[in-house]
Every structure is written in structure tokens, then in C-alpha cells.
Scaffold this motif. Structure first.
Motif, PDB file in Angstrom:
ATOM      1  N   ALA A  59     -30.403 -95.589  18.451  1.00  0.00           N
ATOM      2  CA  ALA A  59     -30.176 -96.388  17.249  1.00  0.00           C
ATOM      3  C   ALA A  59     -31.132 -97.568  17.126  1.00  0.00           C
ATOM      4  O   ALA A  59     -31.395 -98.042  16.015  1.00  0.00           O
ATOM      5  CB  ALA A  59     -28.725 -96.885  17.228  1.00  0.00           C
ATOM      6  N   VAL A  60     -31.656 -98.057  18.263  1.00  0.00           N
ATOM      7  CA  VAL A  60     -32.534 -99.232  18.195  1.00  0.00           C
ATOM      8  C   VAL A  60     -33.997 -98.854  18.074  1.00  0.00           C
ATOM      9  O   VAL A  60     -34.845 -99.746  17.893  1.00  0.00           O
ATOM     10  CB  VAL A  60     -32.338-100.156  19.418  1.00  0.00           C
ATOM     11  CG1 VAL A  60     -30.874-100.523  19.584  1.00  0.00           C
ATOM     12  CG2 VAL A  60     -32.906 -99.543  20.693  1.00  0.00           C
ATOM     13  N   VAL A  61     -34.330 -97.567  18.151  1.00  0.00           N
ATOM     14  CA  VAL A  61     -35.731 -97.152  18.102  1.00  0.00           C
ATOM     15  C   VAL A  61     -36.444 -97.693  16.859  1.00  0.00           C
ATOM     16  O   VAL A  61     -37.590 -98.159  16.959  1.00  0.00           O
ATOM     17  CB  VAL A  61     -35.842 -95.619  18.189  1.00  0.00           C
ATOM     18  CG1 VAL A  61     -37.258 -95.150  17.864  1.00  0.00           C
ATOM     19  CG2 VAL A  61     -35.431 -95.137  19.578  1.00  0.00           C
ATOM     20  N   PRO A  62     -35.842 -97.667  15.656  1.00  0.00           N
ATOM     21  CA  PRO A  62     -36.553 -98.212  14.490  1.00  0.00           C
ATOM     22  C   PRO A  62     -36.903 -99.694  14.606  1.00  0.00           C
ATOM     23  O   PRO A  62     -37.774-100.180  13.877  1.00  0.00           O
ATOM     24  CB  PRO A  62     -35.563 -97.975  13.335  1.00  0.00           C
ATOM     25  CG  PRO A  62     -34.718 -96.829  13.788  1.00  0.00           C
ATOM     26  CD  PRO A  62     -34.562 -97.035  15.265  1.00  0.00           C
ATOM     27  N   LYS A  63     -36.239-100.412  15.508  1.00  0.00           N
ATOM     28  CA  LYS A  63     -36.516-101.840  15.673  1.00  0.00           C
ATOM     29  C   LYS A  63     -37.666-102.111  16.632  1.00  0.00           C
ATOM     30  O   LYS A  63     -38.094-103.257  16.772  1.00  0.00           O
ATOM     31  CB  LYS A  63     -35.265-102.557  16.193  1.00  0.00           C
ATOM     32  CG  LYS A  63     -34.058-102.441  15.280  1.00  0.00           C
ATOM     33  CD  LYS A  63     -32.857-103.154  15.874  1.00  0.00           C
ATOM     34  CE  LYS A  63     -31.633-103.007  14.972  1.00  0.00           C
ATOM     35  NZ  LYS A  63     -30.436-103.690  15.536  1.00  0.00           N
ATOM     36  N   LEU A  64     -38.162-101.073  17.286  1.00  0.00           N
ATOM     37  CA  LEU A  64     -39.214-101.251  18.281  1.00  0.00           C
ATOM     38  C   LEU A  64     -40.585-101.138  17.627  1.00  0.00           C
ATOM     39  O   LEU A  64     -40.858-100.192  16.897  1.00  0.00           O
ATOM     40  CB  LEU A  64     -39.079-100.192  19.379  1.00  0.00           C
ATOM     41  CG  LEU A  64     -37.716-100.144  20.088  1.00  0.00           C
ATOM     42  CD1 LEU A  64     -37.684 -98.997  21.091  1.00  0.00           C
ATOM     43  CD2 LEU A  64     -37.414-101.479  20.782  1.00  0.00           C
TER      44      LEU A  64
END
Length: 296
Positions: A232-237
Motif C-alpha cells: 500500500a505504501v509503494v506509491p509513496k516511494l
């Protein structure tokens, strides 16, 4: 690099707890134990088909648990933290120590599909002939075949508990149609049980499968939740190579930032690891300010 991320949005997570009747009471007879271990293996077969479960990570974390058991068989006291340090912080070419070597054998054994060549490389000093004989073991059911392997290996290698258990779990996995070892039997056998023979050993092995399944099932559910959080946090990286780093986290029990240096700088690797911790997607596993290790 092949993507191994579990799919988390198409279907609900289907990993529930192991049914209580399988482990609720001790299996007193060989027939009862065989029935229950068969039920547990069937349940694990279902879980191993769940895309939400990060299968390589599941195997590798169970390999750590199996290594702890085998280290205990050798009379040593190293726990999971020490084993991780030995495997991941030893310089290339240096020996990781006896305990680290045991964890290395388990981690290598579960990393690739079961074959004579791979297992021969994973276990130092074990001949291809011995591996081949074990993988062709005969028996009335998968657990009986694995029990026969333990008996045969220890007859020739009295101090070869780690080799015996890796090969036993390999035969168990192969017998139920799996391509990779899932450490199970190794999690539940006690030192004195390894010296049993025939029906007594088979009964202990069926019981050990129940113990192993009792650890493997909740771990699968926990890792599925953690993998979904990481995904879920991949787009924030924003770091270059972050996708490849996430794939590694979903395949390994633990990583040092240096494991990411093949596709990002040392500074970027450390910043990414700390960013993932801040986002609650991975954990720092050592509690130290330096020589840190990270994992889902």
C-alpha cells in the motif's frame, strides 16, 4: 527481476486459523496422528495457493525458526537475532560461525525449487547421491517417507540433525506436490525424538507436522497483512529502485541496507529503509543504531 508481490486488492484474505480440532488434543495413536497431520497438510496446501501470502518470505521466516531448533540440537543458545546477524552481517568470504552456517543452510534450502543439485549446494558436504536417495524415499504416506529419511540420514551421520531435517522437510514437500521446502517437521521434533525408530519415530513426526502447522498458519496470516501494508505504501516511494527493494523485502526474512546496493546507493538504501519504517511498512529488527537489519 521477476515480480513476487502478492495481489492484495482482487480478493479478500482467506487465511484463517488452523481448525481447532486438528490440534486441540494430543494425538495418542499413530492412526489418529496421521489423520490429523494429513488434515494440517491439506490446510497448508490451501494457504500455499493464496496470492496474498508472500510465499518466499513465509518460507524464509520459517527457515529461521527451523535453524533455531537445529542450533539448539547442537547445544548452542543463539536465538533469531544472533542468527540474523551471523548470516547478514558477516563479510563475504568470512565464516558466519556454526550457528550462522546452520541458518545459511536452511535459508539456501528454501530459496529455490527442490532438486538434487540445489540441495547438494545448500548443504555443505552432503553428496548428490545421498540427496537423491532421500528424495526417492518410499513410504505409505508423505510423513512416513520423511521419517524414513531422518532415520536413514542419522544412521550414517549421527550428528547430522540439520541435514536430516532439511531433507525430511524436502521429502515431505515433494510428496505433497510442492516445489519448495516449507519447514514444518523440523519445528516440532525434540532431540530425543530424532533417535526413535520405526513407528515411534513416525508418530513423533506426525505430531511434529501439527506443531509446525500451528506455527506456519498464523505466520502466513500475519505476513499477508504485513505484505498488504508494504504494498500500500509503494506509491509513496520516490527512490529509484524502490520497487526492486520492495520485491526483496517480500522474499527475505531480513535485509541489511547493503543488500540493496546492486541498484541504489548506500545513502539511498538507508534512507529507503528508514522511510519504510516511518510508514509502518517494515520493521527495524535489531534495536541498534548501527548495523541494522530490516524486515516485513
Amino acid at each position: 527481476m521477476t515480480k513476487i508481490r502478492p495481489k492484495t486488492s482482487d480478493a479478500p484474505m482467506l487465511v484463517g486459523p488452523l481448525p481447532g480440532w486438528i490440534t486441540a488434543a494430543p494425538a495418542e495413536t499413530l492412526e489418529d496422528a496421521a489423520f490429523r497431520s494429513g488434515a494440517a497438510l491439506a490446510y497448508l496446501h490451501m494457504i500455499s495457493g493464496q496470492e496474498a501470502v508472500p510465499q518466499p518470505l513465509w518460507r524464509d521466516r520459517l527457515a529461521l525458526a527451523a535453524a533455531e531448533v537445529c542450533v539448539g540440537f547442537s547445544g548452542r543458545r543463539e536465538g533469531g537475532h544472533a542468527l540474523r546477524d551471523a548470516l547478514h552481517l558477516t563479510r563475504p568470504g568470512d565464516h558466519p560461525g556454526p550457528a550462522g552456517a546452520i541458518f545459511g543452510q536452511w535459508s539456501r534450502a528454501v530459496a529455490r525449487p527442490i532438486s538434487v543439485a540445489h540441495l547438494g549446494k545448500a548443504m555443505d558436504g552432503v553428496s548428490a547421491e545421498r540427496v537423491a536417495l532421500c528424495l526417492d524415499a518410499m513410504g505409505s504416506n508423505p510423513v512416513d517417507r520423511a521419517a524414513g529419511v531422518i532415520e536413514a540420514v542419522l544412521a550414517g551421520l549421527p550428528r547430522g540433525e540439520t541435514v536430516a531435517l532439511i531433507l525430511a522437510d524436502a521429502v515431505l514437500a515433494k510428496s505433497v506436490g510442492k516445489e519448495h521446502i516449507l519447514p514444518l517437521m523440523s519445528l516440532g521434533l525434540k532431540p530425543r525424538e530424532l533417535r526413535l525408530r520405526e513407528d515411534a519415530l513416525r508418530l513423533a513426526c506426525h505430531r511434529a507436522v501439527l506443531v509446525g502447522a500451528g506455527q506456519a498458519v498464523p505466520l502466513a496470516a500475519d505476513l499477508a497483512r504485513r505484505a498488504a501494508r508494504l504494498q500500500a505504501v509503494v506509491p509513496k516511494l520516490r527512490a529509484k529502485g524502490a520497487d526492486r527493494a520492495v520485491d526483496l523485502f517480500l522474499a527475505r526474512d531480513a535485509l541489511a541496507p547493503g543488500a540493496l546496493l546492486g541498484f541504489m546507493s548506500d545513502r539511498a538504501a538507508r534512507r529507503l529503509c528508514d522511510r519504510l519504517v516511518d510508514l509502518g511498512a517494515v520493521r527495524e529488527l535489531t534495536g541498534r543504531d548501527s548495523f541494522r537489519l530490516y524486515g516485513v
